[in-house]
Design a protein around this motif. Sequence first.
Motif, PDB file in Angstrom:
ATOM      1  N   LYS A 267       0.812  -1.213   0.000  1.00 52.86           N
ATOM      2  CA  LYS A 267       0.000   0.000   0.000  1.00 52.86           C
ATOM      3  C   LYS A 267       0.849   1.269   0.000  1.00 52.86           C
ATOM      4  CE  LYS A 267      -3.890  -2.150   2.419  1.00 52.86           C
ATOM      5  NZ  LYS A 267      -4.765  -2.093   3.625  1.00 52.86           N
ATOM      6  N   MET A 268       2.150   1.106   0.125  1.00 51.22           N
ATOM      7  CA  MET A 268       3.051   2.254   0.280  1.00 51.22           C
ATOM      8  C   MET A 268       3.488   2.848  -1.044  1.00 51.22           C
ATOM      9  SD  MET A 268       5.689   1.141   3.302  1.00 51.22           S
ATOM     10  CE  MET A 268       5.253   1.273   5.032  1.00 51.22           C
TER      11      MET A 268
ATOM     12  N   GLU B  26       4.792  14.820  -4.951  1.00 48.64           N
ATOM     13  CA  GLU B  26       4.102  13.757  -4.220  1.00 48.64           C
ATOM     14  C   GLU B  26       4.840  13.418  -2.926  1.00 48.64           C
ATOM     15  OE1 GLU B  26       4.155   9.808  -6.011  1.00 48.64           O
ATOM     16  OE2 GLU B  26       5.696  10.513  -7.403  1.00 48.64           O
ATOM     17  N   LYS B  27       4.113  12.790  -2.007  1.00 47.16           N
ATOM     18  CA  LYS B  27       4.671  12.374  -0.727  1.00 47.16           C
ATOM     19  C   LYS B  27       4.868  10.865  -0.724  1.00 47.16           C
ATOM     20  CE  LYS B  27       4.344  16.431   1.474  1.00 47.16           C
ATOM     21  NZ  LYS B  27       5.461  17.132   2.141  1.00 47.16           N
ATOM     22  N   PHE B  28       5.803  10.421   0.096  1.00 48.85           N
ATOM     23  CA  PHE B  28       6.136   9.003   0.151  1.00 48.85           C
ATOM     24  C   PHE B  28       5.937   8.474   1.568  1.00 48.85           C
ATOM     25  CE2 PHE B  28       8.430  10.874  -3.343  1.00 48.85           C
ATOM     26  CZ  PHE B  28       8.217   9.972  -4.371  1.00 48.85           C
ATOM     27  N   ASP B  29       5.538   7.208   1.639  1.00 48.03           N
ATOM     28  CA  ASP B  29       5.339   6.557   2.930  1.00 48.03           C
ATOM     29  C   ASP B  29       6.641   6.007   3.494  1.00 48.03           C
ATOM     30  OD1 ASP B  29       2.310   6.644   2.899  1.00 48.03           O
ATOM     31  OD2 ASP B  29       2.696   5.501   1.062  1.00 48.03           O
TER      32      ASP B  29
ATOM     33  N   LEU C 201       8.012  13.027   3.101  1.00 48.00           N
ATOM     34  CA  LEU C 201       7.280  11.919   3.713  1.00 48.00           C
ATOM     35  C   LEU C 201       5.845  12.298   4.054  1.00 48.00           C
ATOM     36  CD1 LEU C 201      10.042  10.589   6.135  1.00 48.00           C
ATOM     37  CD2 LEU C 201       9.039   9.297   4.240  1.00 48.00           C
ATOM     38  N   THR C 202       4.987  11.282   4.065  1.00 44.99           N
ATOM     39  CA  THR C 202       3.629  11.461   4.558  1.00 44.99           C
ATOM     40  C   THR C 202       3.668  11.611   6.082  1.00 44.99           C
ATOM     41  OG1 THR C 202       3.341   9.072   4.786  1.00 44.99           O
ATOM     42  CG2 THR C 202       2.693  10.064   2.683  1.00 44.99           C
ATOM     43  N   SER C 203       2.518  11.907   6.671  1.00 38.95           N
ATOM     44  CA  SER C 203       2.458  12.177   8.109  1.00 38.95           C
ATOM     45  C   SER C 203       2.855  10.984   8.968  1.00 38.95           C
ATOM     46  CB  SER C 203       1.051  12.641   8.491  1.00 38.95           C
ATOM     47  OG  SER C 203       0.100  11.646   8.172  1.00 38.95           O
ATOM     48  N   LYS C 204       2.782   9.777   8.415  1.00 44.64           N
ATOM     49  CA  LYS C 204       3.183   8.581   9.156  1.00 44.64           C
ATOM     50  C   LYS C 204       4.356   7.883   8.474  1.00 44.64           C
ATOM     51  CE  LYS C 204      -1.372   7.711  11.174  1.00 44.64           C
ATOM     52  NZ  LYS C 204      -2.473   6.726  11.356  1.00 44.64           N
ATOM     53  N   GLY C 205       5.123   8.643   7.706  1.00 42.95           N
ATOM     54  CA  GLY C 205       6.196   8.050   6.919  1.00 42.95           C
ATOM     55  C   GLY C 205       7.436   7.746   7.720  1.00 42.95           C
ATOM     56  N   LYS C 206       8.342   6.995   7.089  1.00 42.91           N
ATOM     57  CA  LYS C 206       9.601   6.629   7.727  1.00 42.91           C
ATOM     58  C   LYS C 206      10.752   6.770   6.732  1.00 42.91           C
ATOM     59  CE  LYS C 206       8.000   2.502   8.602  1.00 42.91           C
ATOM     60  NZ  LYS C 206       6.853   2.270   7.695  1.00 42.91           N
ATOM     61  N   PHE C 207      11.914   7.147   7.248  1.00 44.37           N
ATOM     62  CA  PHE C 207      13.136   7.273   6.461  1.00 44.37           C
ATOM     63  C   PHE C 207      14.177   6.362   7.099  1.00 44.37           C
ATOM     64  CE2 PHE C 207      17.089  10.089   5.728  1.00 44.37           C
ATOM     65  CZ  PHE C 207      17.405   9.440   4.557  1.00 44.37           C
ATOM     66  N   VAL C 208      14.721   5.432   6.308  1.00 43.29           N
ATOM     67  CA  VAL C 208      15.699   4.467   6.803  1.00 43.29           C
ATOM     68  C   VAL C 208      16.960   4.593   5.953  1.00 43.29           C
ATOM     69  CG1 VAL C 208      16.142   2.030   7.306  1.00 43.29           C
ATOM     70  CG2 VAL C 208      13.809   2.939   7.476  1.00 43.29           C
ATOM     71  N   PHE C 209      18.099   4.703   6.623  1.00 54.14           N
ATOM     72  CA  PHE C 209      19.336   4.879   5.862  1.00 54.14           C
ATOM     73  C   PHE C 209      20.530   4.376   6.655  1.00 54.14           C
ATOM     74  CE2 PHE C 209      19.116   8.711   8.433  1.00 54.14           C
ATOM     75  CZ  PHE C 209      20.442   9.000   8.763  1.00 54.14           C
TER      76      PHE C 209
END
Length: 246
Positions: free
Chosen positions: A35-36, A93-96, A125-133
């Motif tokens: 869904k992301m 656009e925003k990303f999850d 990011l969207t309001s509930k998004g995450k960034f992993v690095f």
Amino acid sequence: MINYYGSLCTTMYELLHPIAPEDELQFYLQYANNKMNILEPLCGTGRFLVPFLKKGFNITGFDMSTEMLEELYRKAPYAQVFKSSIEEFRCKEKFDYIFITSGSFSLFLDKDTAFNVLMKMKESLTSKGKFVFAAETTANIIPDRKDYLEDCRVKTQEGYDLVLKTKNYYDKHKKILLSPSLYELYDGVDLLRKEEMDFRIKLYDFGELDELILKAGFKRIHVYSDFKKREIADINSKTFLYECYV
């Protein structure tokens, strides 16, 4: 251009790293679902992006290397990727979920650039998004080497020898590891082509990035020492894996 992956570099990279390491791939896959809307900056030749595509994920990628994107398109002609540096990246656009693999966050060489990248990722990011690095650490310091020495030699599909020569210098004040690289393509003893690369990475101490991440607006972070998500044990960890939430 600093840290630009050209033609010979891309060829060697693809011969040495045609697919993502399984443990690293699974680490980034665990955050995704169908869904992301997913983004991979610095996607390179697609060794992570293509497996995401094959699993049916909605993923977009970008990279500043034309040569690397051409290799990606050979693997996945219909991939949603485009050419851009992360500094020039603009997207409405925003990303999850956004992820940057292989310690590539260390390609951003100063505090201001790193902070601006973190801000840009947060804003994408969207309001509930995450960034992993992942970021490289000061445990990766190697001795200085003033002269070019051969580090690697591979055979191309045409039967040529592709040789990588490097030298090293560590700037302890800026904590930047400089590794000027020379790629040489040989047919026997005949040099066909050569390509220089100005490769540099920023090395981080334990806790050094945390303040920047929070300053950029992320509300919660977790830091791991490996792809099994073990908490960092000491400053000898060679990679810090950051899980950042808005």
